[in-house]
Design a protein around this motif. Sequence first.
Motif, PDB file in Angstrom:
ATOM      1  N   GLY A   1      37.359  95.364  20.435  1.00 61.69           N
ATOM      2  CA  GLY A   1      36.599  94.399  19.648  1.00 61.69           C
ATOM      3  C   GLY A   1      37.250  93.030  19.648  1.00 61.69           C
ATOM      4  N   GLY A   2      38.579  93.002  19.582  1.00 61.48           N
ATOM      5  CA  GLY A   2      39.293  91.732  19.602  1.00 61.48           C
ATOM      6  C   GLY A   2      39.188  91.025  20.938  1.00 61.48           C
ATOM      7  N   ILE A   3      39.212  91.796  22.026  1.00 65.70           N
ATOM      8  CA  ILE A   3      39.018  91.200  23.358  1.00 65.70           C
ATOM      9  C   ILE A   3      37.643  90.570  23.454  1.00 65.70           C
ATOM     10  CG2 ILE A   3      38.830  91.682  25.838  1.00 65.70           C
ATOM     11  CD1 ILE A   3      40.802  94.027  25.355  1.00 65.70           C
ATOM     12  N   ASP A   4      36.626  91.309  23.013  1.00 60.04           N
ATOM     13  CA  ASP A   4      35.254  90.814  23.078  1.00 60.04           C
ATOM     14  C   ASP A   4      35.088  89.543  22.253  1.00 60.04           C
ATOM     15  OD1 ASP A   4      32.449  91.311  23.973  1.00 60.04           O
ATOM     16  OD2 ASP A   4      32.103  91.411  21.807  1.00 60.04           O
ATOM     17  N   SER A   5      35.688  89.532  21.080  1.00 65.62           N
ATOM     18  CA  SER A   5      35.601  88.351  20.217  1.00 65.62           C
ATOM     19  C   SER A   5      36.243  87.139  20.879  1.00 65.62           C
ATOM     20  CB  SER A   5      36.285  88.652  18.875  1.00 65.62           C
ATOM     21  OG  SER A   5      36.245  87.528  18.024  1.00 65.62           O
ATOM     22  N   ALA A   6      37.401  87.364  21.504  1.00 70.05           N
ATOM     23  CA  ALA A   6      38.086  86.252  22.171  1.00 70.05           C
ATOM     24  C   ALA A   6      37.283  85.741  23.360  1.00 70.05           C
ATOM     25  CB  ALA A   6      39.480  86.690  22.613  1.00 70.05           C
ATOM     26  N   LEU A   7      36.718  86.654  24.137  1.00 67.79           N
ATOM     27  CA  LEU A   7      35.900  86.234  25.280  1.00 67.79           C
ATOM     28  C   LEU A   7      34.693  85.433  24.811  1.00 67.79           C
ATOM     29  CD1 LEU A   7      35.867  89.458  27.518  1.00 67.79           C
ATOM     30  CD2 LEU A   7      37.343  87.440  27.750  1.00 67.79           C
ATOM     31  N   LEU A   8      34.078  85.874  23.723  1.00 69.70           N
ATOM     32  CA  LEU A   8      32.921  85.162  23.176  1.00 69.70           C
ATOM     33  C   LEU A   8      33.323  83.742  22.785  1.00 69.70           C
ATOM     34  CD1 LEU A   8      30.026  85.043  22.046  1.00 69.70           C
ATOM     35  CD2 LEU A   8      30.913  86.026  19.920  1.00 69.70           C
ATOM     36  N   GLY A   9      34.412  83.623  22.025  1.00 70.84           N
ATOM     37  CA  GLY A   9      34.837  82.305  21.579  1.00 70.84           C
ATOM     38  C   GLY A   9      35.218  81.388  22.726  1.00 70.84           C
ATOM     39  N   LEU A  10      35.837  81.947  23.751  1.00 73.64           N
ATOM     40  CA  LEU A  10      36.276  81.141  24.889  1.00 73.64           C
ATOM     41  C   LEU A  10      35.131  80.767  25.823  1.00 73.64           C
ATOM     42  CD1 LEU A  10      39.578  83.058  25.727  1.00 73.64           C
ATOM     43  CD2 LEU A  10      39.403  80.734  24.794  1.00 73.64           C
ATOM     44  N   GLY A  11      33.996  81.424  25.641  1.00 69.29           N
ATOM     45  CA  GLY A  11      32.830  81.093  26.445  1.00 69.29           C
ATOM     46  C   GLY A  11      32.867  81.658  27.842  1.00 69.29           C
ATOM     47  N   VAL A  12      33.533  82.802  28.030  1.00 74.74           N
ATOM     48  CA  VAL A  12      33.571  83.447  29.343  1.00 74.74           C
ATOM     49  C   VAL A  12      32.839  84.778  29.265  1.00 74.74           C
ATOM     50  CG1 VAL A  12      35.702  82.304  30.021  1.00 74.74           C
ATOM     51  CG2 VAL A  12      35.816  84.532  28.909  1.00 74.74           C
ATOM     52  N   SER A  13      32.302  85.208  30.380  1.00 73.23           N
ATOM     53  CA  SER A  13      31.488  86.428  30.385  1.00 73.23           C
ATOM     54  C   SER A  13      32.251  87.647  30.870  1.00 73.23           C
ATOM     55  CB  SER A  13      30.252  86.224  31.266  1.00 73.23           C
ATOM     56  OG  SER A  13      30.642  85.949  32.605  1.00 73.23           O
ATOM     57  N   SER A  14      33.486  87.449  31.348  1.00 74.03           N
ATOM     58  CA  SER A  14      34.236  88.563  31.902  1.00 74.03           C
ATOM     59  C   SER A  14      35.733  88.275  31.803  1.00 74.03           C
ATOM     60  CB  SER A  14      33.841  88.789  33.369  1.00 74.03           C
ATOM     61  OG  SER A  14      34.729  89.679  34.017  1.00 74.03           O
ATOM     62  N   ILE A  15      36.514  89.323  31.712  1.00 69.93           N
ATOM     63  CA  ILE A  15      37.968  89.148  31.752  1.00 69.93           C
ATOM     64  C   ILE A  15      38.417  88.593  33.098  1.00 69.93           C
ATOM     65  CG2 ILE A  15      38.486  90.897  30.002  1.00 69.93           C
ATOM     66  CD1 ILE A  15      39.076  92.880  32.241  1.00 69.93           C
ATOM     67  N   ASP A  16      37.600  88.739  34.131  1.00 71.29           N
ATOM     68  CA  ASP A  16      37.951  88.212  35.446  1.00 71.29           C
ATOM     69  C   ASP A  16      37.957  86.685  35.476  1.00 71.29           C
ATOM     70  OD1 ASP A  16      38.171  90.791  36.479  1.00 71.29           O
ATOM     71  OD2 ASP A  16      36.065  90.873  37.065  1.00 71.29           O
ATOM     72  N   GLU A  17      37.371  86.049  34.479  1.00 74.89           N
ATOM     73  CA  GLU A  17      37.326  84.589  34.424  1.00 74.89           C
ATOM     74  C   GLU A  17      38.542  83.992  33.722  1.00 74.89           C
ATOM     75  OE1 GLU A  17      33.539  83.108  32.948  1.00 74.89           O
ATOM     76  OE2 GLU A  17      32.547  84.941  33.626  1.00 74.89           O
ATOM     77  N   LEU A  18      39.412  84.820  33.169  1.00 73.90           N
ATOM     78  CA  LEU A  18      40.565  84.321  32.429  1.00 73.90           C
ATOM     79  C   LEU A  18      41.630  83.796  33.391  1.00 73.90           C
ATOM     80  CD1 LEU A  18      40.836  87.222  29.829  1.00 73.90           C
ATOM     81  CD2 LEU A  18      40.005  84.890  29.384  1.00 73.90           C
ATOM     82  N   THR A  19      42.163  82.619  33.107  1.00 75.39           N
ATOM     83  CA  THR A  19      43.215  81.996  33.909  1.00 75.39           C
ATOM     84  C   THR A  19      44.218  81.358  32.954  1.00 75.39           C
ATOM     85  OG1 THR A  19      42.165  79.816  34.026  1.00 75.39           O
ATOM     86  CG2 THR A  19      41.513  81.450  35.696  1.00 75.39           C
ATOM     87  N   PRO A  20      45.373  80.934  33.445  1.00 77.92           N
ATOM     88  CA  PRO A  20      46.327  80.256  32.563  1.00 77.92           C
ATOM     89  C   PRO A  20      45.730  79.030  31.877  1.00 77.92           C
ATOM     90  CG  PRO A  20      47.405  80.882  34.613  1.00 77.92           C
ATOM     91  CD  PRO A  20      45.944  81.165  34.790  1.00 77.92           C
TER      92      PRO A  20
END
Length: 397
Positions: free
Chosen positions: A366-385
């Motif tokens: 749930g916390g991962i999903d919340s963070a992705l929502l706030g950051l405006g990304v649709s997948s963990i694959d979009e996360l970068t430094p």
Amino acid sequence: MKIENPWKQNPWFESVAVAQRRAQKRLPAPVYAALLAGSERGQTVRDNQGAFAELGLLPHVAGQAAERSMTRTVLGQEVSVPVLISPTGVQAVHPDGEVAVARAAHNRGTLMGLSNFASRPVEEVVEACPRTLFQMYWTGDRDVMVQRMQRAHRAGAIGLIATLDWSFSMGRDWGSPEIPEKIDLAAMVRLAPKVATKPRWLMQFGPRHLPDLTAPNLAPAGGAAPTFFGAYYEWMTTPPPSWADVAWMREQWAEISGTPFVLKGVARVDDARRAVDAGVDAISVSNHGGNNLDGTPAAIRLLHPIATAVGDRVEVLMDGGVRRGSDVVKALALGARAVLIGRAYLWGLAANGQAGVENVLDILRGGIDSALLGLGVSSIDELTPETLLVPDGFHVP
């Protein structure tokens, strides 16, 4: 009017911090203290968590994705959430121990890590979670280690985790908890005053099933399982491994199983490069949860330089200090393929058994999903430094 205990009515908890408080309330003091264990002053234990708080997240106000994906392939296995179960020894905080944890991992679509020093045999754990990674220390002679690898392979383990960083200082500033060699009459009498204050914990084991402090996965063929301290003595009297030994261990596992080989405990860029040269499939950036050399920086500080150095030649995992879904997101953004959790699920296990471990995994999801929502990304694959706000000097070169 009788007031019911709200914990009894609703065993669900909303954060890992609440799981920890419930574990403390439920467990005898020395058992709970063993879960907190960190070496010497506990500097590394504190930094493992504190470092995550130094990393910032900058959310978007609009335009967020309506659906977010957290699935990922890790060690050749698709997981529903990038959070794996780290192997931890002797899970006697609950009667079902590692089997309860394995069932929870299976139900939540992730991988189980089983320790050399586990209280339940690898065969039972693999039955509960077919996607189990077997963890080994460098302990015993080479023939013994090969026998243990063969047993894990026969049981159906899908990979091997070699944990080689453990130095384990007994000198803790807050005192080391007493752990008896075995639960016999003398130990029961000595510990009775501490255990008597937590009758619910002891009663769940039943009169014929006291906490098991043996290590069945270290038992010789046809022989009895050693006690935890017997296993510890074997480790203490085994000469530390060389990089040639690491390569040998990896080669043996490749011949026996052909499944992934993970080297856990990497804390330096030069060691990460040597691990690649030794042929490992993955490394875990780790300081053994603060149980190794105190003063080692937080694992999250070490992660990005190591991930950058090895590139895509091996998969990079991380463990140490993960308590929230946002911690997972920060680790993925800095180069981790997935994280492993230890204390977090042990507190869930102590608080509510298998359901408590599932609860912890759900909290992190749930916390991962919340963070992705706030950051405006649709997948963990979009996360970068660049997803993060990283203070100067955060990374350890």
